[in-house]
Design an enzyme around this catalytic site. Structure first.
Site, mmCIF file in Angstrom:
data_model
loop_
_atom_site.group_PDB
_atom_site.id
_atom_site.type_symbol
_atom_site.label_atom_id
_atom_site.label_comp_id
_atom_site.label_asym_id
_atom_site.label_seq_id
_atom_site.Cartn_x
_atom_site.Cartn_y
_atom_site.Cartn_z
ATOM 1 N N LEU A 141 -0.955 11.985 -3.463
ATOM 2 C CA LEU A 141 -0.348 10.975 -4.441
ATOM 3 C C LEU A 141 -1.544 11.123 -5.927
ATOM 4 O O LEU A 141 -1.221 10.440 -6.870
ATOM 5 C CB LEU A 141 -0.042 9.518 -3.568
ATOM 6 C CG LEU A 141 0.289 8.750 -4.494
ATOM 7 C CD1 LEU A 141 1.631 8.951 -5.617
ATOM 8 C CD2 LEU A 141 0.283 7.161 -4.014
ATOM 9 N N SER A 155 -0.715 -0.061 0.160
ATOM 10 C CA SER A 155 0.660 0.322 2.040
ATOM 11 C C SER A 155 1.020 -1.149 2.540
ATOM 12 O O SER A 155 0.755 -2.054 1.891
ATOM 13 C CB SER A 155 -0.643 1.049 2.950
ATOM 14 O OG SER A 155 -0.084 1.605 3.634
ATOM 15 N N TYR A 185 -6.852 1.431 9.582
ATOM 16 C CA TYR A 185 -5.646 2.003 7.722
ATOM 17 C C TYR A 185 -5.518 0.620 7.787
ATOM 18 O O TYR A 185 -5.556 0.044 6.804
ATOM 19 C CB TYR A 185 -5.157 2.878 8.618
ATOM 20 C CG TYR A 185 -3.945 3.198 7.084
ATOM 21 C CD1 TYR A 185 -4.464 4.262 6.570
ATOM 22 C CD2 TYR A 185 -3.289 2.902 6.892
ATOM 23 C CE1 TYR A 185 -4.199 3.841 5.620
ATOM 24 C CE2 TYR A 185 -1.563 2.850 5.697
ATOM 25 C CZ TYR A 185 -2.520 3.643 5.210
ATOM 26 O OH TYR A 185 -1.591 4.182 3.675
ATOM 27 N N LYS A 220 -5.778 -1.481 4.560
ATOM 28 C CA LYS A 220 -4.923 -2.403 3.851
ATOM 29 C C LYS A 220 -4.728 -3.421 3.574
ATOM 30 O O LYS A 220 -4.419 -4.216 2.539
ATOM 31 C CB LYS A 220 -3.743 -1.683 3.539
ATOM 32 C CG LYS A 220 -4.009 0.008 4.014
ATOM 33 C CD LYS A 220 -4.417 0.970 2.523
ATOM 34 C CE LYS A 220 -4.133 2.555 1.930
ATOM 35 N NZ LYS A 220 -4.639 2.131 0.871
#
Length: 337
Positions: A30, A156, A169, A173
Site C-alpha cells: 500500500l 487498521s 498488531y 494500531k
C-alpha cells in the site's frame, strides 16, 4: 451548482502539484501505491523503508509508472536515532519543508497470544506507534509554521476491533488511532489536517512479508486467504486513490472496505457483541501448539517461508488474487528467505 463543484474538485485534485510528500513503508504494498498516486498528482515524493534494494525497486517502479523520480531513505522506524537522521535528511534534501506525511509503515505478527513474546509487542509498538509519533512530532511544527500541511496515518480495523491472533498488531494500531484522532483535535485551526485511515483487508500481497508463529504454515494458510478474497478484501490501487483523495479533502477519517465499515458500526453500537464475535472467530483459527509439536514462543517465520513449508490447496486457490498483487507491488518473492 455544477460550476463551483467542478472548481472545488479540480482544486483538490491539483493541491499536491509541486508539494513534497514522505511515505513511510513506501517500498512495497500500500505504501508504494500511495507514493505512486501522490507522484501522479504532481507531488515530489520521498519514500523510506528498511531495505535498500526494495527501495531501489520501488523508485524504479514509480519512475516507470508516473515518470517521476522518488527520493529514497533507508530507515528503521523502531530506531529513534534513525528517525532523527531521517528528519534531518528530509529537511536538507527536499527543501522548503514537508507538505505531506503519510505514516504507513507496519509489521504483522500472526500467532496465538500464547506463542507471542513481549519483545514482539515492543517491536510492534516501536514500528507502528512510537516511530511514527516521533517522526510526526518532528515534522508537524514546520507545517504548522507555514499554516498548511497534511498528515495521513494509516491505521487498521485492528485499531478499532482487536482481532484474534494479531494482538501485538492490534495494540500498536489502537495506539496509532488514538494518536491520530487526538492530533487532529490538537491541530484544529492550524491549517494542518490529520486524516485517520482505517483499512480492512486489502489485496497488497503483504501476507508474504507478514510473520507467523504458533503453527506458522497453518496461520499463513488462513491469513493469506482472508487477505486475498475479493468479498473480504479491497483492491489496493483503489484504496490508495481513496486515501490520497481523503487527504486532499482534509477528511477526519476514512474507513476502507464494506466489511470494515460494518464492523466499526457494529462495534460502536454493540461492543460486547463484537468481542463475542471475535471469540467465536478465535475458535476457528489454529490451536496453540502442544509441547514439542510447534514453534517456540516468539518465533517469527516470514510468510514466504511459511508458504513453502506447505500450504493447503484450498489456501493457495483462495490467495490467488493476493499472489498476483504481491507480484505487482514489490512484495517478497515466494521462495525468498
Amino acid at each position: 451548482m455544477s460550476g463551483p463543484t467542478f472548481t472545488l474538485t479540480r482544486r483538490r485534485r491539483t493541491w499536491f502539484r509541486g508539494r513534497t510528500a514522505l511515505v513511510t513503508g513506501g517500498s512495497r504494498g500500500l505504501g508504494l501505491l500511495i507514493a505512486r498516486e501522490l507522484a501522479s498528482h504532481g507531488a515530489r515524493v520521498a519514500i523510506c523503508a528498511r531495505d535498500k534494494d526494495e527501495l531501489a525497486r520501488a523508485a524504479a517502479d514509480i519512475r516507470r509508472t508516473t515518470g517521476s523520480e522518488a527520493a529514497t531513505y533507508v530507515c528503521d522506524l523502531a530506531d529513534p536515532d534513525q528517525v532523527d537522521r531521517l528528519v534531518e535528511a528530509v529537511r536538507e534534501d527536499l527543501g522548503g519543508g514537508l507538505d505531506v506525511l503519510v505514516n504507513n509503515a507496519g509489521i504483522i505478527s500472526v500467532a496465538p497470544v500464547e506463542s507471542v513474546s513481549p519483545e514482539q509487542f515492543e517491536q510492534a509498538m516501536a514500528v507502528m506507534f512510537l516511530g511514527p509519533m516521533r517522526l510526526t512530532m518532528a515534522l508537524v511544527p514546520d507545517m504548522r509554521a507555514r499554516g498548511d500541511g497534511r498528515v495521513v496515518n494509516v491505521t487498521s480495523i485492528g485499531g478499532r476491533i482487536a482481532a484474534p491472533h494479531l494482538l501485538p498488531y492490534d495494540c500498536a494500531k489502537f495506539a496509532a488511532v488514538g494518536f491520530s484522532e487526538g492530533l487532529r483535535a490538537e491541530l484544529a485551526g492550524s491549517g494542518v489536517s490529520v486524516t485517520t485511515v482505517v483499512p480492512g483487508l486489502m489485496r497488497t500481497g503483504s501476507h508474504r512479508a507478514a510473520r507467523f508463529g504458533g503453527h506458522p504454515e497453518r496461520e499463513y494458510a488462513w491469513f493469506s486467504a482472508a487477505a486475498s478474497l475479493p468479498l473480504l478484501s479491497m483492491d489496493a490501487e483503489r484504496a490508495a486513490r481513496a486515501i490520497v483523495r481523503a487527504a486532499a479533502r482534509r477528511r477526519a477519517e476514512l474507513v476502507l472496505t464494506p466489511a470494515a465499515k460494518a464492523a466499526v458500526l457494529a462495534h460502536g453500537i454493540a461492543p460486547a457483541t463484537t468481542v463475542r464475535a471475535m471469540a467465536l472467530a478465535q475458535r476457528m483459527l489454529p490451536d496453540v501448539p502442544a509441547d514439542g509439536e510447534g514453534a517456540d514462543v516468539g518465533t517469527d517465520v516470514p510468510g514466504n517461508v511459511a508458504r513453502e513449508a506447505g500450504t493447503p490447496t484450498w489456501s493457495r486457490k483462495a490467495a490467488v488474487f493476493g499472489e498476483r498483487a504481491a507480484a505487482h507491488f514489490n512484495e517478497p518473492g515466494p521462495r525468498a528467505t
